[in-house]
Design a protein around this motif. Structure first.
Motif, PDB file in Angstrom:
ATOM      1  N   GLY A 362      71.217 -41.215  38.143  1.00  0.00           N
ATOM      2  CA  GLY A 362      71.180 -42.390  39.003  1.00  0.00           C
ATOM      3  C   GLY A 362      72.514 -43.078  39.189  1.00  0.00           C
ATOM      4  O   GLY A 362      72.600 -44.073  39.911  1.00  0.00           O
ATOM      5  N   SER A 363      73.575 -42.565  38.555  1.00  0.00           N
ATOM      6  CA  SER A 363      74.893 -43.178  38.714  1.00  0.00           C
ATOM      7  C   SER A 363      75.368 -43.088  40.162  1.00  0.00           C
ATOM      8  O   SER A 363      75.078 -42.127  40.871  1.00  0.00           O
ATOM      9  N   ARG A 364      76.134 -44.078  40.579  1.00  0.00           N
ATOM     10  CA  ARG A 364      76.699 -44.088  41.929  1.00  0.00           C
ATOM     11  C   ARG A 364      77.897 -43.157  41.977  1.00  0.00           C
ATOM     12  O   ARG A 364      78.833 -43.271  41.180  1.00  0.00           O
ATOM     13  N   TYR A 365      77.881 -42.241  42.924  1.00  0.00           N
ATOM     14  CA  TYR A 365      78.933 -41.242  43.110  1.00  0.00           C
ATOM     15  C   TYR A 365      79.459 -41.382  44.533  1.00  0.00           C
ATOM     16  O   TYR A 365      78.680 -41.340  45.496  1.00  0.00           O
ATOM     17  N   VAL A 366      80.786 -41.522  44.676  1.00  0.00           N
ATOM     18  CA  VAL A 366      81.412 -41.643  45.988  1.00  0.00           C
ATOM     19  C   VAL A 366      82.324 -40.443  46.215  1.00  0.00           C
ATOM     20  O   VAL A 366      83.189 -40.148  45.376  1.00  0.00           O
ATOM     21  N   SER A 367      82.122 -39.768  47.332  1.00  0.00           N
ATOM     22  CA  SER A 367      82.983 -38.644  47.717  1.00  0.00           C
ATOM     23  C   SER A 367      83.932 -39.105  48.814  1.00  0.00           C
ATOM     24  O   SER A 367      83.499 -39.568  49.874  1.00  0.00           O
ATOM     25  N   LEU A 368      85.238 -39.001  48.535  1.00  0.00           N
ATOM     26  CA  LEU A 368      86.275 -39.345  49.503  1.00  0.00           C
ATOM     27  C   LEU A 368      87.001 -38.073  49.914  1.00  0.00           C
ATOM     28  O   LEU A 368      87.125 -37.132  49.128  1.00  0.00           O
TER      29      LEU A 368
END
Length: 612
Positions: A362-368
């Motif tokens: 459930g951790s927030r993961y951001v792909s840039l």
């Protein structure tokens, strides 16, 4: 839970008697799509029919892979076939033909009977079904009768047989786990032929009847002492949000905003699995409909509700359904603690042990990143990404599905470090805006467009193949851009850390297009040896810049030059497309010198390994 790869091989006897070899374990991402303007959540996976990728609504309450005429045409489905008619509880009726096609779902591939739909109508006793509210050209399966909504295909994976059967049987899939994403975030996963670790913690449920037809024994009631219980065969149905109880009136005191529960009967004794919810919660499919009838046998259509509280295992070998608490559940729909009989937020030890200590479920993961992260030309496009051209199966989405992370995919084709830091593209804000203080993982694949790496490669190929107006960038200009790149990469890492000090950062390199040795050219890379050598050198410098930034800033890195070794565009099994890639029907144009699906899969596996 981190899904762990393990191959398997065994024979499966399908309902038609055809022997299908069990396929290796694989994971298919499940995506949530809101049907507008009604806000109904639907869930989709990617299927490939005769080489044409498409999104198919995932339906555990029906059987068969069924394609609307536009999807059947794109997949070049063969003409002819036996007549096939199939209807749904909504009243929608599909008239068409039963034909065979080559189908791929995740790692499962084979020849499957499907329905090529010719006409969509309503059954006689439901003339106002969703199909009656929209023109045929604007109709989409599971679109709730909204024009332009829904999907070109639907895949029914219920544990029952039909003339157009559950396709998993013919694909060598013996069991599968459905892990739905929570509303508004997270990543879902369909695990095909799960291994022993995947199966840990599941509780088999009693079948709903002597001939269960994919149902289990369940009861629905208010969560108060002495409440009336309505019990009967219960269908867990991802294709039909909402709770419907047939042949029963609403129990006393049932009203919106009340606490309620669904209890299941375990197959082998022990505490009964149960879930709690709030009546009338439309966002989670908890709006209830009671339909009194002439029968004294209650039937419960539980819709999507159970999937928000539990992962659900379907076992075709034993015709069994099992559940395990969903580690992301709550607080709206949660498993109930059988010992204390109260609503709790689940804390599942098995899931916590399997997840990375610093990257829980459930951790927030951001792909840039740029197009090498977005994935144009790969699989099926994300319809919400516009000109950023994000693939539904890029490496970020695969890793989010495997680890059940809450992904924000901000990558955008054509992006530079400036598009991450200062200004966005195509109507989207600067990518850094996606990084919030609660972000636990950020992956960054950037820098190629700062130095015009792919642009220069493409223009050189244009010139070397006799093209005109080939705007080749001066080598000195590329050199100056390379010299400036390390500082730009440092600024990106610093900006991420400023916004999310506790986040884990992983830099991702660019897969190589040019062979690491030899002339460097081939039919797929039609460069002169001199230009191939030049671009090989640029690729090496780009990889060094990314690796150096990782070292200076103390962050992790996926060394894609090693991942893609012997898988360049000239290789027998390339991870990067050549100058003239094959067309993908899901995308408007082919995308040269970019990762293909195999390349995205390889980066996803390498990133997963780096995360530990």
């Amino acid at each position: 839970m981190k899904w762990v790869l393990m191959a398997a091989a065994a024979a499966l006897v399908t309902a038609t008697g055809v022997q299908a070899q069990e396929t290796p374990r694989s994971i298919v991402p499940i995506h949530e799509v809101d049907i507008r303007p009604v806000g109904t959540p639907r869930y989709v996976i990617e299927v490939v029919v005769n080489g044409a990728p498409m999104m198919a609504g995932l339906d555990t309450g029906s059987t068969g892979l069924r394609l609307l005429p536009r999807a059947a045409a794109r997949a070049r489905v063969a003409p002819g076939g036996e007549a096939e008619t199939y209807s749904y509880g909504s009243g929608v009726e599909l008239d068409g033909r039963r034909v065979e096609a080559d189908v791929a779902i995740g790692g499962a591939r084979g020849r499957v009977a499907i329905q090529a739909i010719d006409h969509v109508t309503c059954v006689a006793h439901q003339p106002d079904c969703p199909a009656a509210r929209v023109s045929p050209n604007a109709y989409g399966l599971m679109g709730s009768g909204q024009p332009g909504q829904g999907f070109p295909a639907i895949i029914g994976i219920r544990l029952m047989s039909g003339r157009v059967d559950n396709p998993f049987r013919a694909l060598g899939v013996r069991r599968w786990i459905v892990h739905l994403p929570q509303r508004g975030g997270g990543a879902g996963a369909l695990v095909l032929n799960p291994d022993a670790r995947d199966l840990a913690g599941f509780v088999p449920l009693q079948p709903g009847a002597a001939n269960p037809r994919g149902t289990v024994a369940g009861c629905v009631s208010l969560a108060i002492p002495g409440a009336e219980r309505l019990c009967g065969p219960t269908l867990l149905d991802t294709g039909a949000p909402g709770l419907t109880v047939l042949d029963a009136s609403a129990p006393p005191r049932w009203q919106e905003g009340s606490r309620a529960r669904i209890d299941f009967a375990p197959k082998r004794g022990g505490p009964p699995p149960a879930l709690g919810f709030v009546t009338g919660d439309r966002a989670h499919g908890a709006q209830a409909t009671f339909k009194p009838g002439g029968s004294d046998r209650v039937t419960i259509h539980a819709g999507t509700l159970p999937f928000y509280a539990y992962d659900v295992l379907f076992d075709a070998d034993s015709d069994t359904i099992a559940v395990r608490p969903n580690g992301e559940a709550g607080p709206a729909v949660v498993p109930l603690n059988p010992q204390e009989d109260r609503l709790i937020l689940p804390l599942i030890a098995a899931l916590a042990a399997a997840a990375s200590a610093d990257l829980p479920v459930g951790s927030r993961y951001v792909s840039l990143g740029s197009s090498y992260a977005a994935g144009p030309g790969v699989g099926v496009p994300d319809p919400t990404s516009g000109a950023c051209a994000r693939s539904m199966s890029n490496y970020a989405r695969q890793v989010a599905a495997r680890r059940r992370l809450r992904l924000v995919d901000a990558a955008c084709s054509g992006a530079t470090t400036a598009n991450i830091l200062d200004h966005g593209q195509h109507g989207f804000p600067a990518q850094i805006a996606a990084v919030t203080s609660d972000t636990r993982l950020v992956t960054i694949l950037i820098g190629g467009n700062d130095i015009d790496y792919i642009g220069t490669l493409g223009w050189l190929t244009c010139r070397d193949t006799g093209g005109v107006d080939c705007h080749v960038r001066d080598a000195g200009d590329v050199e100056a851009r390379l010299a400036a790149l390390p500082a730009s990469l440092d600024r990106v890492v610093a900006a991420v850390r400023q916004r999310a000090p506790a986040t884990r950062i992983v830099l991702v390199g660019y897969l190589p297009a040019i062979p690491a040795s030899g002339p460097g050219n081939c039919a797929a890379v039609p460069l002169t040896p001199a230009d191939a050598a030049r671009m090989r050198g640029v690729a090496i410098r780009l990889a060094q810049a990314i690796g150096g930034a990782a070292k200076r800033n103390g962050v992790d890195v996926v060394r894609s030059t090693l991942v893609g070794e012997r898988h360049d565009a000239c290789a027998p099994q390339p991870f990067v497309a050549g100058f003239h890639p094959a067309a993908n029907p899901g995308w408007p144009t082919p995308v040269p010198y970019h990762p293909n699906q195999a390349g995205m899969d390889a980066i996803a596996a390498a990133l997963d390994k780096v995360l530990g």
